[in-house]
Design a protein around this motif. Structure first.
Motif, short mmCIF file in Angstrom:
data_model
loop_
_atom_site.label_atom_id
_atom_site.label_comp_id
_atom_site.label_asym_id
_atom_site.label_seq_id
_atom_site.Cartn_x
_atom_site.Cartn_y
_atom_site.Cartn_z
N UNK A 36 0.99 -1.09 0.13
CA UNK A 36 -0.09 -0.05 -0.01
C UNK A 36 0.99 1.36 0.10
N UNK A 37 0.62 2.03 -0.88
CA UNK A 37 1.49 3.32 -0.98
C UNK A 37 0.66 4.54 -1.14
N UNK A 38 0.70 5.61 -0.17
CA UNK A 38 0.00 6.89 -0.74
C UNK A 38 1.16 7.85 0.25
N UNK A 43 11.33 -3.42 -7.07
CA UNK A 43 11.39 -2.00 -7.58
C UNK A 43 10.97 -1.06 -6.61
N UNK A 44 9.72 -1.30 -5.90
CA UNK A 44 9.24 -0.37 -4.93
C UNK A 44 10.29 -0.45 -3.67
N UNK A 45 10.75 -1.41 -3.30
CA UNK A 45 11.63 -1.44 -2.06
C UNK A 45 12.64 -0.61 -2.39
N UNK A 46 13.36 -0.74 -3.62
CA UNK A 46 14.35 0.33 -4.02
C UNK A 46 14.14 2.08 -3.82
N UNK A 47 12.96 2.05 -4.13
CA UNK A 47 12.49 3.41 -4.11
C UNK A 47 12.06 3.85 -2.87
N UNK A 48 11.52 2.95 -2.03
CA UNK A 48 10.98 3.48 -0.55
C UNK A 48 12.28 3.89 0.20
N UNK A 60 5.86 15.16 -1.31
CA UNK A 60 5.44 15.14 -2.64
C UNK A 60 6.50 15.24 -3.63
N UNK A 61 7.76 15.92 -3.16
CA UNK A 61 8.69 15.87 -4.09
C UNK A 61 9.64 14.52 -3.98
N UNK A 62 9.53 13.88 -2.95
CA UNK A 62 10.26 12.62 -3.04
C UNK A 62 9.14 11.72 -3.99
N UNK A 87 9.57 8.73 -8.42
CA UNK A 87 8.47 8.31 -9.38
C UNK A 87 7.68 7.17 -8.62
N UNK A 88 7.34 7.20 -7.36
CA UNK A 88 6.43 6.60 -6.73
C UNK A 88 5.00 6.52 -6.90
N UNK A 89 4.11 5.21 -7.15
CA UNK A 89 2.92 5.30 -7.52
C UNK A 89 1.97 5.01 -6.49
N UNK A 90 0.98 5.33 -6.32
CA UNK A 90 -0.16 5.07 -5.52
C UNK A 90 -0.51 3.77 -5.79
N UNK A 91 -0.58 2.65 -4.62
CA UNK A 91 -0.90 1.41 -4.81
C UNK A 91 -2.06 1.04 -3.63
N UNK A 92 -2.98 0.16 -3.94
CA UNK A 92 -3.83 -0.17 -2.86
C UNK A 92 -4.83 0.65 -2.59
N UNK A 93 -5.96 0.62 -1.64
CA UNK A 93 -6.94 1.26 -1.57
C UNK A 93 -7.09 1.62 0.27
N UNK A 94 -7.69 2.83 0.28
CA UNK A 94 -7.89 3.29 1.84
C UNK A 94 -9.20 3.83 1.68
N UNK A 95 -9.92 3.37 3.01
CA UNK A 95 -11.13 3.59 3.18
C UNK A 95 -11.39 3.98 4.43
#
Length: 183
Positions: free
Chosen positions: A36-38, A148-153, A164-166, A171-179
């Motif tokens: 999950x990424x936001x 790839x995500x882990x390397x970015x994180x 937001x600059x990071x 080039x991090x993309x939002x992943x998953x859902x939040x409710x």
């Protein structure tokens, strides 16, 4: 060798007309990797060995949150397994610390093993985390996309005044859902 874009288009035209172009990445039904990424939180779950999932989080908020083991559910086929405890590795030659709750400090990251009735599961069908009144549904990823995500994180600057600059630079993309669980 010269590249002719028009020729490529002409070669793909019959497939396009017949609707036979393959999808880029078909959605995964199950995986050993979830995320999950936001801009506030990043959660990852990885099954490192059969029956052994790890959870890592990054908190980019300026407030403390309480994470409870019982608020994490992993889907194993037709059943949901509630996490019982967190297993935190300590110094060498020390037994692990077993806890049911953990404080997520502002602008921090941490990782630990999840304990529960996972059997010898090598893959999960889903992962969900409840934090306060929010529910985070993690998205299944391929091994390549997860790495790839882990390397970015790992390149995130937790001292950054503006994440937001990071996100833009990495080039991090939002992943998953939040409710919200409020009703």
């Amino acid at each position: 060798m010269r590249y002719y874009p028009g020729l490529l288009y002409l070669m793909l035209l019959p497939l396009l007309a017949a609707g036979e172009l393959p999808e880029e990445d078909p959605p995964l039904e199950k995986s050993a990797y979830f995320a999950y990424v936001d801009r506030e939180f990043i959660f990852t779950v990885e099954v490192v060995k059969p029956g052994i999932p790890l959870l890592n989080f990054v908190s980019m908020v300026d407030r403390e949150e309480i994470l409870r083991a019982k608020d994490i559910r992993l889907a194993l086929g037709n059943r949901q397994v509630v996490v019982e405890t967190f297993n935190i590795e300590t110094a060498l030659k020390q037994p692990p610390l077993i806890v049911t709750t953990l404080r997520m400090h502002p602008r921090s990251s941490f990782g630990f093993r999840l304990e529960g009735n996972f059997g010898k599961a090598k893959e999960l069908y889903g992962a969900e985390i409840k934090l306060d009144e929010e529910r985070f549904k993690l998205e299944p990823l391929s091994k390549f996309n997860f790495e790839t995500l882990v390397l970015k994180v790992n390149r995130l600057n937790l001292g950054s005044p503006d994440f937001s600059d990071d996100f833009r630079v990495l080039k991090l993309d939002f992943l998953g859902n939040r409710s919200s669980r409020r009703r």
